[in-house]
Design a protein around this motif. Sequence first.
Motif, PDB file in Angstrom:
ATOM      1  N   GLY A  12       0.834  -1.184  -0.050  1.00 12.95           N
ATOM      2  CA  GLY A  12      -0.050   0.195   0.026  1.00 12.95           C
ATOM      3  C   GLY A  12       0.819   1.432   0.163  1.00 12.95           C
ATOM      4  O   GLY A  12       1.564   1.315   0.874  1.00 12.95           O
ATOM      5  N   GLY A  14       0.178   4.771  -0.236  1.00 12.79           N
ATOM      6  CA  GLY A  14      -0.471   5.855  -0.053  1.00 12.79           C
ATOM      7  C   GLY A  14       0.361   6.837   0.730  1.00 12.79           C
ATOM      8  O   GLY A  14       1.506   6.813   0.764  1.00 12.79           O
ATOM      9  N   ILE A  15      -0.390   7.664   1.408  1.00 12.44           N
ATOM     10  CA  ILE A  15       0.225   8.807   2.418  1.00 12.44           C
ATOM     11  C   ILE A  15       1.151   7.887   3.348  1.00 12.44           C
ATOM     12  O   ILE A  15       2.408   8.341   3.584  1.00 12.44           O
ATOM     13  N   ILE A  16       0.960   6.790   4.076  1.00 12.14           N
ATOM     14  CA  ILE A  16       1.766   6.391   5.054  1.00 12.14           C
ATOM     15  C   ILE A  16       2.729   5.203   4.567  1.00 12.14           C
ATOM     16  O   ILE A  16       3.682   5.365   4.914  1.00 12.14           O
ATOM     17  N   ASP A  35       1.603  -2.227  -4.576  1.00 15.33           N
ATOM     18  CA  ASP A  35       0.064  -1.614  -4.358  1.00 15.33           C
ATOM     19  C   ASP A  35      -0.907  -2.233  -5.441  1.00 15.33           C
ATOM     20  O   ASP A  35      -0.340  -2.614  -6.620  1.00 15.33           O
ATOM     21  N   ILE A  36      -2.188  -2.421  -5.181  1.00 14.38           N
ATOM     22  CA  ILE A  36      -3.000  -2.886  -6.269  1.00 14.38           C
ATOM     23  C   ILE A  36      -2.951  -2.019  -7.468  1.00 14.38           C
ATOM     24  O   ILE A  36      -3.565  -2.481  -8.497  1.00 14.38           O
ATOM     25  N   GLN A  40      -0.141   4.118  -8.280  1.00 10.15           N
ATOM     26  CA  GLN A  40       0.020   4.515  -7.170  1.00 10.15           C
ATOM     27  C   GLN A  40       1.712   4.112  -6.730  1.00 10.15           C
ATOM     28  O   GLN A  40       2.347   5.102  -6.238  1.00 10.15           O
ATOM     29  N   CYS A  93      -0.028  -1.184   4.728  1.00 12.60           N
ATOM     30  CA  CYS A  93      -0.206   0.377   4.581  1.00 12.60           C
ATOM     31  C   CYS A  93      -1.457   0.642   3.926  1.00 12.60           C
ATOM     32  O   CYS A  93      -1.697   1.593   2.948  1.00 12.60           O
ATOM     33  N   VAL A  94      -2.605  -0.468   3.922  1.00  7.17           N
ATOM     34  CA  VAL A  94      -3.536  -0.328   2.799  1.00  7.17           C
ATOM     35  C   VAL A  94      -4.837   0.456   3.796  1.00  7.17           C
ATOM     36  O   VAL A  94      -4.663   0.316   4.918  1.00  7.17           O
ATOM     37  N   PRO A  95      -5.792   0.833   2.992  1.00  7.47           N
ATOM     38  CA  PRO A  95      -6.920   1.655   3.764  1.00  7.47           C
ATOM     39  C   PRO A  95      -7.460   1.157   4.980  1.00  7.47           C
ATOM     40  O   PRO A  95      -7.429  -0.060   4.882  1.00  7.47           O
ATOM     41  N   GLU A  96      -8.067   1.858   5.904  1.00  6.54           N
ATOM     42  CA  GLU A  96      -8.536   1.438   6.927  1.00  6.54           C
ATOM     43  C   GLU A  96      -9.957   0.806   6.794  1.00  6.54           C
ATOM     44  O   GLU A  96     -10.917   1.304   7.170  1.00  6.54           O
ATOM     45  N   LYS A 101      -8.607  -5.231   4.440  1.00  6.07           N
ATOM     46  CA  LYS A 101      -7.514  -5.787   5.349  1.00  6.07           C
ATOM     47  C   LYS A 101      -7.430  -7.102   5.400  1.00  6.07           C
ATOM     48  O   LYS A 101      -6.540  -8.043   5.389  1.00  6.07           O
ATOM     49  N   SER A 121      -0.142  -0.841   9.838  1.00  2.00           N
ATOM     50  CA  SER A 121      -0.041   0.418  10.156  1.00  2.00           C
ATOM     51  C   SER A 121      -1.674   0.794  10.888  1.00  2.00           C
ATOM     52  O   SER A 121      -1.731   2.095  11.077  1.00  2.00           O
ATOM     53  N   SER A 123      -4.566   2.381  12.515  1.00  2.00           N
ATOM     54  CA  SER A 123      -5.023   3.015  13.385  1.00  2.00           C
ATOM     55  C   SER A 123      -6.005   2.568  14.694  1.00  2.00           C
ATOM     56  O   SER A 123      -5.923   3.202  15.640  1.00  2.00           O
ATOM     57  N   PRO A 145       1.899   4.195  13.394  1.00  4.56           N
ATOM     58  CA  PRO A 145       2.497   5.464  13.224  1.00  4.56           C
ATOM     59  C   PRO A 145       1.771   6.782  13.401  1.00  4.56           C
ATOM     60  O   PRO A 145       0.601   6.613  13.530  1.00  4.56           O
ATOM     61  N   ASN A 147       0.742  10.602  11.818  1.00  3.85           N
ATOM     62  CA  ASN A 147       1.042  11.223  10.576  1.00  3.85           C
ATOM     63  C   ASN A 147       1.413  12.578  10.901  1.00  3.85           C
ATOM     64  O   ASN A 147       1.067  13.361  12.071  1.00  3.85           O
TER      65      ASN A 147
HETATM   66  P1  NAI Z   1      -4.094   5.956   1.667  1.00  5.29           P
HETATM   67  O1  NAI Z   1      -5.431   5.648   0.938  1.00  5.29           O
HETATM   68  O2  NAI Z   1      -3.424   7.096   1.423  1.00  5.29           O
HETATM   69  O3  NAI Z   1      -3.188   4.705   0.858  1.00  5.29           O
HETATM   70  C1  NAI Z   1      -3.724   3.247   0.661  1.00  5.29           C
HETATM   71  C2  NAI Z   1      -3.146   2.688  -0.258  1.00  5.29           C
HETATM   72  O4  NAI Z   1      -3.244   1.157  -0.245  1.00  5.29           O
HETATM   73  C3  NAI Z   1      -3.513   3.215  -1.783  1.00  5.29           C
HETATM   74  O5  NAI Z   1      -2.494   3.526  -2.496  1.00  5.29           O
HETATM   75  C4  NAI Z   1      -4.161   1.848  -2.239  1.00  5.29           C
HETATM   76  O6  NAI Z   1      -4.089   1.815  -3.725  1.00  5.29           O
HETATM   77  C5  NAI Z   1      -3.682   0.711  -1.670  1.00  5.29           C
HETATM   78  N1  NAI Z   1      -4.323  -0.409  -1.592  1.00  5.29           N
HETATM   79  C6  NAI Z   1      -5.807  -0.726  -1.573  1.00  5.29           C
HETATM   80  N2  NAI Z   1      -5.678  -1.738  -1.351  1.00  5.29           N
HETATM   81  C7  NAI Z   1      -4.769  -2.489  -1.401  1.00  5.29           C
HETATM   82  C8  NAI Z   1      -4.238  -4.022  -1.583  1.00  5.29           C
HETATM   83  N3  NAI Z   1      -5.276  -4.854  -1.284  1.00  5.29           N
HETATM   84  N4  NAI Z   1      -3.047  -4.073  -1.829  1.00  5.29           N
HETATM   85  C9  NAI Z   1      -2.064  -3.386  -2.046  1.00  5.29           C
HETATM   86  N5  NAI Z   1      -2.330  -1.916  -2.008  1.00  5.29           N
HETATM   87  C10 NAI Z   1      -3.713  -1.746  -1.644  1.00  5.29           C
HETATM   88  O7  NAI Z   1      -4.103   5.485   3.274  1.00  5.29           O
HETATM   89  P2  NAI Z   1      -3.314   5.658   4.364  1.00  5.29           P
HETATM   90  O8  NAI Z   1      -3.677   7.163   4.742  1.00  5.29           O
HETATM   91  O9  NAI Z   1      -1.697   5.894   3.855  1.00  5.29           O
HETATM   92  O10 NAI Z   1      -3.722   4.922   5.409  1.00  5.29           O
HETATM   93  C11 NAI Z   1      -2.962   3.464   5.304  1.00  5.29           C
HETATM   94  C12 NAI Z   1      -2.922   2.849   6.769  1.00  5.29           C
HETATM   95  O11 NAI Z   1      -2.450   3.591   7.573  1.00  5.29           O
HETATM   96  C13 NAI Z   1      -4.306   2.825   7.533  1.00  5.29           C
HETATM   97  O12 NAI Z   1      -4.640   1.581   8.016  1.00  5.29           O
HETATM   98  C14 NAI Z   1      -4.538   4.017   8.446  1.00  5.29           C
HETATM   99  O13 NAI Z   1      -5.397   4.144   9.154  1.00  5.29           O
HETATM  100  C15 NAI Z   1      -3.055   3.974   8.816  1.00  5.29           C
HETATM  101  N6  NAI Z   1      -2.750   5.250   9.425  1.00  5.29           N
HETATM  102  C16 NAI Z   1      -2.980   6.558   8.663  1.00  5.29           C
HETATM  103  C17 NAI Z   1      -2.686   7.742   9.044  1.00  5.29           C
HETATM  104  C18 NAI Z   1      -3.165   8.752   8.426  1.00  5.29           C
HETATM  105  O14 NAI Z   1      -3.073  10.071   9.071  1.00  5.29           O
HETATM  106  N7  NAI Z   1      -3.349   8.862   7.179  1.00  5.29           N
HETATM  107  C19 NAI Z   1      -1.980   7.706  10.390  1.00  5.29           C
HETATM  108  C20 NAI Z   1      -1.660   6.484  11.175  1.00  5.29           C
HETATM  109  C21 NAI Z   1      -1.920   5.399  10.366  1.00  5.29           C
END
Ligand code: NAI
Length: 315
Positions: A12, A14-16, A35-36, A40, A93-96, A101, A121, A123, A145, A147
Amino acid sequence: MAPKNEKIGIVGSGIIGRSWAMLFASVGYKVSIFDIERKQIDSALVEITKEVKRLESQKILRGKLSGDEQIACVTGCTSLAEVVKDAVLIQECVPENLDLKKKLYTDLDKVVDSKSIISSSTSTFLPSLLSDGMKHKSQFVVSHPVNPPYYVPLVEIVPAPWTDASVVPKTKAIMEEIGQVPVCLNKEVPGFALNRIQYCILNEAFRLVADGVLNVKDVDNVMSEGLGMRYAFLGPLETAHLNAEGMKSYCERYCNSMWNVCQTFGPTPRFEGPVVDVMNEQLCAMTPVDKLQDRRVWRDTCLTHLAQLKKKMNN
Ligand code: NAI
């Protein structure tokens, strides 16, 4: 320091995921990103390159390797099997989203070997909920982590009841190696530690606005100009210890008045209703939604300076 021969898998991007990739690369891990969404991965590699170069030009790049050496540590890959292969640690680090998951962990379980640490990762989801039913569940841990992780070093390490005893110390050592500050929970608890404390603060902030005691700006000032000034260096417990002749004396002096105030807190707010609009309006007047990104950049700059100050003060 030379690049290492050990691999970290990031699932995954994304941001994290991007932030983790930069942190692991900062000490020379071979970081593989999956990433899927192929686009990305491509955009993560472009953004990481840009960000590392920017940090290097501002002399705030973490780690001892050059920017180019760090960038060379990060590569994309095209399958889950490839990203987990020979990884010492896999950072998910895939979506919550629980179903998403759980499905990922079912797939990952089929391709991971018995040595990799499987680190989420998440939350909000308890590690037992995410890993229940997995063949490799003893390798599972949460590394939550804050953010933006590149600037805020705390990581909450949370084991499931069945996590092997070696997994937490190994994860902790890796987090320390990349310059993060891990805290290891002895057992899982909803919200882990950071959000339990954060929610207490948010609850009272909400009540103070809802009860017409303070406006949004002043509630935030209480933190940023008051409590936050010392909390960047000392936690609430050491603060109490210093505010009297030690913690015992603090409790003796203040336990009754604290208890009395706390009896007036009232029920846990639901964060809904007209007060949400009131808060949103005041916050948008401070930072309009189309200026949030500028404000995030400012926040990250402040955090970088604070991190440098903290480093100086701790040396
Ligand atoms: P995001 O939406 O920015 O990124 C998620 C990525 O995962 C995307 O690029 C998506 O294409 C990819 N993805 C989706 N399904 C997938 C799969 N089956 N296999 C591989 N990749 C896949 O999400 P973000 O914000 O980076 O969050 C990721 C994790 O980190 C979540 O569990 C979130 O709760 C946790 N987290 C987020 C924080 C934040 O403030 N953004 C802070 C602390 C933890």
